[in-house]
Design an enzyme around this catalytic site. Sequence first.
Site: not given
Length: 372
Positions: A59, A252
């Site tokens: 991420d 997401e």
Amino acid sequence: MAVLVALFCLVTWALCTRIPQYSTQGTQQLQQPEKTPHPHPRPEDPFPPTHAADFKIHDPSIIHVDGTYYSYSVGKHIRIHQAPSLDGPWKRTGTVLDADSVIPKGDRKAPWAPQTVHHGDTYYCFYAVSNSGCRDSAIGVATSKSPGPGGWTDHGLLVQSGTGKGSDEHPFASSNTIDPSVFVGEDGHGYLMFGSFWSGIWQVPLDETLLSVAGDTRSEARQLVYMEKAPLPASKHPNPLCREPSGARPIEGSFLSYHEPWYYLWFSYGKCCKFDTKNLPPPGREYSIRVGRSKSPRGPFVDKQGRDLANGGGEIVYASNRDVYAPGGQAVLTEKSGDILYYHYCRYPAVQETEVDADLTVNKSTSYDFWV
């Protein structure tokens, strides 16, 4: 973004002069299984190959300041790495937080999916605290006058879901407040995007300080990405905050960027991690990168066929190919040379390993040819 795991995923760097040109067999609604390429090496794969860099990250959030690149990632107190170029070498230089997050919930020691933005004379690092598989989550923010370690102030809670003040209000009563992403327009207006599974991805406006939500969230909240029909079965977890009665929707990791005259909303779809190499999900059910666009930062965002992302739409931009498996956690870095799409991925076939090489892939763009 995505559920935090011990698995190191990879960031990729594609040596392109623009976001890659390819055909994806047409836009498909998320309700239908996608014919995404299988990760075995195939010469006909329509996606660009990767270019290796020695950097382990999950991420990623990257900014470029005065010739130095700063990366912010999940880890104890939010890790900061610095490099003279996106190729590296990347060196860990410290952390954002000096202690655990002041928000009293979730994994306070190692906040998830940070995103750092520079606005005015301040750097803002938005982060999430949660527990894997549950929506008892919160988004916090820290600020500093410089992008490196030291000097950060943790302001704590911005929004939360599951439990706590405001969690019973719309849209937090049905959403999961993780995977924060903040966009600040040229007019100075800021917007917070968030969401993972449950009711999808949402947007709320921020006030001029970027430290509080502006206005009434019940009327100002926008649902940006959703799918009516859940492709995954409902969880049987005994905790109601850890199950989705109508089934799971693997949406997401949103990110909003602007490339005149369009606003592009990027998101990840599918299973992110914890893969069983002997029982991988059906092709197209693992992470892939999707996008929609709008003339307004508030949406609605649509794909090439005009399908609203809030009703199952989403253009596939990058998916599994060659040794790249489950790319996602994407963001866009705007440089003078063009927009750069970057993301992490798991290396196939070693998708379960905790020690893997990292590839930093950047898709440099002067035009968004995938939309042609």
